[in-house]
Design an enzyme around this catalytic site. Structure first.
Site, mmCIF file in Angstrom:
data_model
loop_
_atom_site.group_PDB
_atom_site.id
_atom_site.type_symbol
_atom_site.label_atom_id
_atom_site.label_comp_id
_atom_site.label_asym_id
_atom_site.label_seq_id
_atom_site.Cartn_x
_atom_site.Cartn_y
_atom_site.Cartn_z
ATOM 1 N N ARG A 1 0.807 -1.234 0.000
ATOM 2 C CA ARG A 1 0.000 0.000 0.000
ATOM 3 C C ARG A 1 0.838 1.281 0.000
ATOM 4 O O ARG A 1 0.488 2.268 0.676
ATOM 5 C CB ARG A 1 -0.966 0.012 1.196
ATOM 6 C CG ARG A 1 -1.951 -1.127 1.198
ATOM 7 C CD ARG A 1 -2.887 -1.122 -0.009
ATOM 8 N NE ARG A 1 -3.659 -2.354 -0.048
ATOM 9 C CZ ARG A 1 -3.329 -3.416 -0.801
ATOM 10 N NH1 ARG A 1 -2.271 -3.370 -1.613
ATOM 11 N NH2 ARG A 1 -4.070 -4.496 -0.782
ATOM 12 N N SER B 1 -10.276 0.085 3.913
ATOM 13 C CA SER B 1 -9.554 -0.440 5.074
ATOM 14 C C SER B 1 -8.785 0.693 5.749
ATOM 15 O O SER B 1 -8.024 1.402 5.096
ATOM 16 C CB SER B 1 -8.569 -1.518 4.642
ATOM 17 O OG SER B 1 -9.279 -2.623 4.157
ATOM 18 N N GLU C 1 -3.471 2.481 6.936
ATOM 19 C CA GLU C 1 -3.352 2.459 5.469
ATOM 20 C C GLU C 1 -3.850 3.795 4.928
ATOM 21 O O GLU C 1 -3.288 4.371 4.000
ATOM 22 C CB GLU C 1 -4.205 1.317 4.905
ATOM 23 C CG GLU C 1 -4.305 1.341 3.395
ATOM 24 C CD GLU C 1 -5.070 0.140 2.845
ATOM 25 O OE1 GLU C 1 -4.979 -0.965 3.417
ATOM 26 O OE2 GLU C 1 -5.769 0.319 1.824
HETATM 27 C C1 LIG Z 1 -15.402 0.890 -0.126
HETATM 28 C C2 LIG Z 1 -13.915 0.940 -0.346
HETATM 29 C C3 LIG Z 1 -13.223 -0.212 -0.700
HETATM 30 C C4 LIG Z 1 -11.833 -0.184 -0.893
HETATM 31 N N1 LIG Z 1 -11.191 -1.349 -1.238
HETATM 32 C C5 LIG Z 1 -9.851 -1.336 -1.413
HETATM 33 C C6 LIG Z 1 -9.160 -2.542 -1.765
HETATM 34 O O1 LIG Z 1 -9.734 -3.613 -1.912
HETATM 35 N N2 LIG Z 1 -7.812 -2.477 -1.927
HETATM 36 C C7 LIG Z 1 -7.121 -1.306 -1.780
HETATM 37 O O2 LIG Z 1 -5.894 -1.317 -1.956
HETATM 38 N N3 LIG Z 1 -7.756 -0.156 -1.469
HETATM 39 C C8 LIG Z 1 -9.094 -0.141 -1.274
HETATM 40 N N4 LIG Z 1 -9.734 1.022 -0.941
HETATM 41 C C9 LIG Z 1 -8.976 2.274 -0.795
HETATM 42 C C10 LIG Z 1 -8.924 3.122 -2.079
HETATM 43 O O3 LIG Z 1 -9.946 2.768 -2.938
HETATM 44 C C11 LIG Z 1 -7.584 2.982 -2.803
HETATM 45 O O4 LIG Z 1 -6.496 3.333 -1.967
HETATM 46 C C12 LIG Z 1 -7.544 3.852 -4.068
HETATM 47 O O5 LIG Z 1 -6.426 3.508 -4.827
HETATM 48 C C13 LIG Z 1 -7.516 5.336 -3.723
HETATM 49 O O6 LIG Z 1 -7.634 6.070 -4.919
HETATM 50 P P1 LIG Z 1 -8.004 7.608 -4.879
HETATM 51 O O7 LIG Z 1 -7.886 8.146 -6.270
HETATM 52 O O8 LIG Z 1 -9.303 7.840 -4.221
HETATM 53 O O9 LIG Z 1 -6.792 8.167 -3.992
HETATM 54 P P2 LIG Z 1 -6.772 9.335 -2.903
HETATM 55 O O10 LIG Z 1 -7.396 8.875 -1.633
HETATM 56 O O11 LIG Z 1 -7.288 10.595 -3.473
HETATM 57 O O12 LIG Z 1 -5.207 9.473 -2.698
HETATM 58 C C14 LIG Z 1 -4.480 8.433 -2.056
HETATM 59 C C15 LIG Z 1 -2.999 8.823 -2.006
HETATM 60 O O13 LIG Z 1 -2.489 8.853 -3.335
HETATM 61 C C16 LIG Z 1 -1.926 10.126 -3.623
HETATM 62 N N5 LIG Z 1 -2.247 10.425 -5.039
HETATM 63 C C17 LIG Z 1 -3.453 10.302 -5.649
HETATM 64 N N6 LIG Z 1 -3.359 10.624 -6.945
HETATM 65 C C18 LIG Z 1 -2.047 10.978 -7.171
HETATM 66 C C19 LIG Z 1 -1.316 11.412 -8.303
HETATM 67 N N7 LIG Z 1 -1.893 11.563 -9.502
HETATM 68 N N8 LIG Z 1 0.001 11.681 -8.149
HETATM 69 C C20 LIG Z 1 0.608 11.535 -6.931
HETATM 70 N N9 LIG Z 1 -0.030 11.114 -5.837
HETATM 71 C C21 LIG Z 1 -1.355 10.836 -5.933
HETATM 72 C C22 LIG Z 1 -2.594 11.101 -2.664
HETATM 73 O O14 LIG Z 1 -1.756 12.200 -2.390
HETATM 74 C C23 LIG Z 1 -2.769 10.217 -1.425
HETATM 75 O O15 LIG Z 1 -1.589 10.170 -0.662
HETATM 76 C C24 LIG Z 1 -11.128 1.030 -0.742
HETATM 77 C C25 LIG Z 1 -11.832 2.204 -0.406
HETATM 78 C C26 LIG Z 1 -13.205 2.165 -0.204
HETATM 79 C C27 LIG Z 1 -13.930 3.427 0.151
#
Ligand SMILES: Cc1cc2nc3c(=O)[nH]c(=O)nc-3n(C[C@H](O)[C@H](O)[C@H](O)COP(=O)(O)OP(=O)(O)OC[C@H]3O[C@@H](n4cnc5c(N)ncnc54)[C@H](O)[C@@H]3O)c2cc1C
Length: 306
Positions: free
Chosen positions: A177, A227, A297
């Site tokens: 992660r 998570s 995480e």
């Molecule tokens: C219902 C639910 C289920 C989920 N299931 C899973 C799962 O099964 N497995 C899992 O791994 N995660 C899971 N997650 C967590 C989440 O979906 C992942 O971590 C996802 O990849 C986050 O994407 P985001 O675009 O929303 O990132 P954000 O929350 O917006 O950002 C996350 C991090 O990435 C950085 N970031 C984002 N975009 C960029 C970019 N373009 N350049 C540099 N840094 C960047 C941000 O600064 C931050 O530190 C779940 C979340 C929810 C709500």
């Protein structure tokens, strides 16, 4: 808080793509958090680079956000500029069994693209909400497979907007992660992902299997950030929290999910402080009962409320 001159300088560079004092609860999935000093949605790479340059010149901090599915902003809000890449949505097949996906492409779009074309390899990501940028930055995945298994190259813009580079697999330090080794403030612009012809029916069935598994095991009916804790080696954070008797525990409007104990849900009126207090309570109880230190995480950003 951002000064008046800083606001003016950023407005000159970003114009309509910039908004001030925007509640982060609007773009984080737990729906909590104070205002960001500014939120920018640059329309293209040139505008993004100009914005980064202006931030660097005036020492204004910036935070790149995807769709906020793994992010909590504290109630005091976020310093500087939150940059959203929702305009970066190009997604195309590339010769040799690859997709080039820009950072703002949502995982739903990526999954639909693969489903329609019968492209195999990314099915495990079906139902992980967020953007390609967040997926790569988090090395998101499931126990058997994560982003690092399919990402072949990442295109990155340096924190000051001055340099764009393509980092191949050897230069990407994926961990559980996390993606290490990028300078803080770097912007992931796009990723090259490995896919292969899989047959439309087979790909569809595999995607549906992953989605069904999620629907039965995660609280998808209330706002959450997925998570909260990383799974410790050889165990599951959810199991440890449940064993500590915390399933259903509440602080204010935040609750440890009855469906999956590693999820905290917002019952409607939670604050970031409620969520963070519940996180510390779970961490403390698990340490006391099981002698395991849980690491978060979810990424926690921003300042405490005054
Ligand atoms: C219902 C639910 C289920 C989920 N299931 C899973 C799962 O099964 N497995 C899992 O791994 N995660 C899971 N997650 C967590 C989440 O979906 C992942 O971590 C996802 O990849 C986050 O994407 P985001 O675009 O929303 O990132 P954000 O929350 O917006 O950002 C996350 C991090 O990435 C950085 N970031 C984002 N975009 C960029 C970019 N373009 N350049 C540099 N840094 C960047 C941000 O600064 C931050 O530190 C779940 C979340 C929810 C709500």
């Amino acid at each position: 808080m951002m000064s008046g001159p800083d606001r003016n300088a950023l407005s000159e560079v970003a114009g309509d793509a910039l908004r001030f004092d925007v509640p982060t609860a609007r773009f984080t999935s737990l729906r909590v958090g104070g205002p960001a000093d500014a939120v920018a949605t640059p329309p293209d790479r040139w505008a993004l680079a100009a914005l980064l340059r202006a931030c660097a010149r005036r020492r204004i901090p910036h935070t790149v956000l995807g769709n906020g599915f793994n992010t909590i902003v504290r109630d005091g809000g976020l310093d500087g500029v939150a940059i959203r890449l929702s305009a970066f949505r190009r997604l195309e097949e590339r010769p040799g069994g690859f997709l080039r996906a820009e950072a703002g492409v949502t995982h739903t779009t990526l999954t639909r693209f693969c489903r329609e074309r019968g492209l195999a390899g990314l099915e495990f990501g079906a139902g992980i909400p967020g953007t390609v940028g967040g997926w790569v930055a988090m090395n998101a995945g499931v126990p058997q497979r994560e982003a690092k298994d399919v990402v072949r190259e990442v295109e990155v813009l340096s924190p000051t907007g001055a340099r764009r580079s393509h980092l191949g697999r050897r230069r990407l330090r994926f961990e559980y992660r996390a993606l290490r080794g990028l300078a803080p403030g770097s912007v992931i612009l796009s990723a090259l992902l490995a896919v292969r012809p899989g047959g439309r029916d087979r790909v569809e069935a595999e995607i549906d299997r992953h989605l069904a598994k999620r629907a039965g095991s995660q609280p998808l009916d209330r706002p959450s950030c997925g998570s909260v804790f990383k799974n410790p080696r050889g165990d599951f954070a959810g199991r440890l929290i449940e064993a500590a008797g915390l399933k259903g525990a509440r602080v204010g409007g935040a609750q440890i999910s009855e469906v999956h104990a590693n999820f905290i849900v917002n019952r409607g009126d939670a604050t970031a402080a409620d969520v963070l207090a519940l996180i510390e309570r779970a961490r403390g109880e698990v340490a006391r009962r099981s002698r395991v230190h849980l690491e978060t995480e979810v990424r926690v950003l921003g300042r405490e409320a005054a």
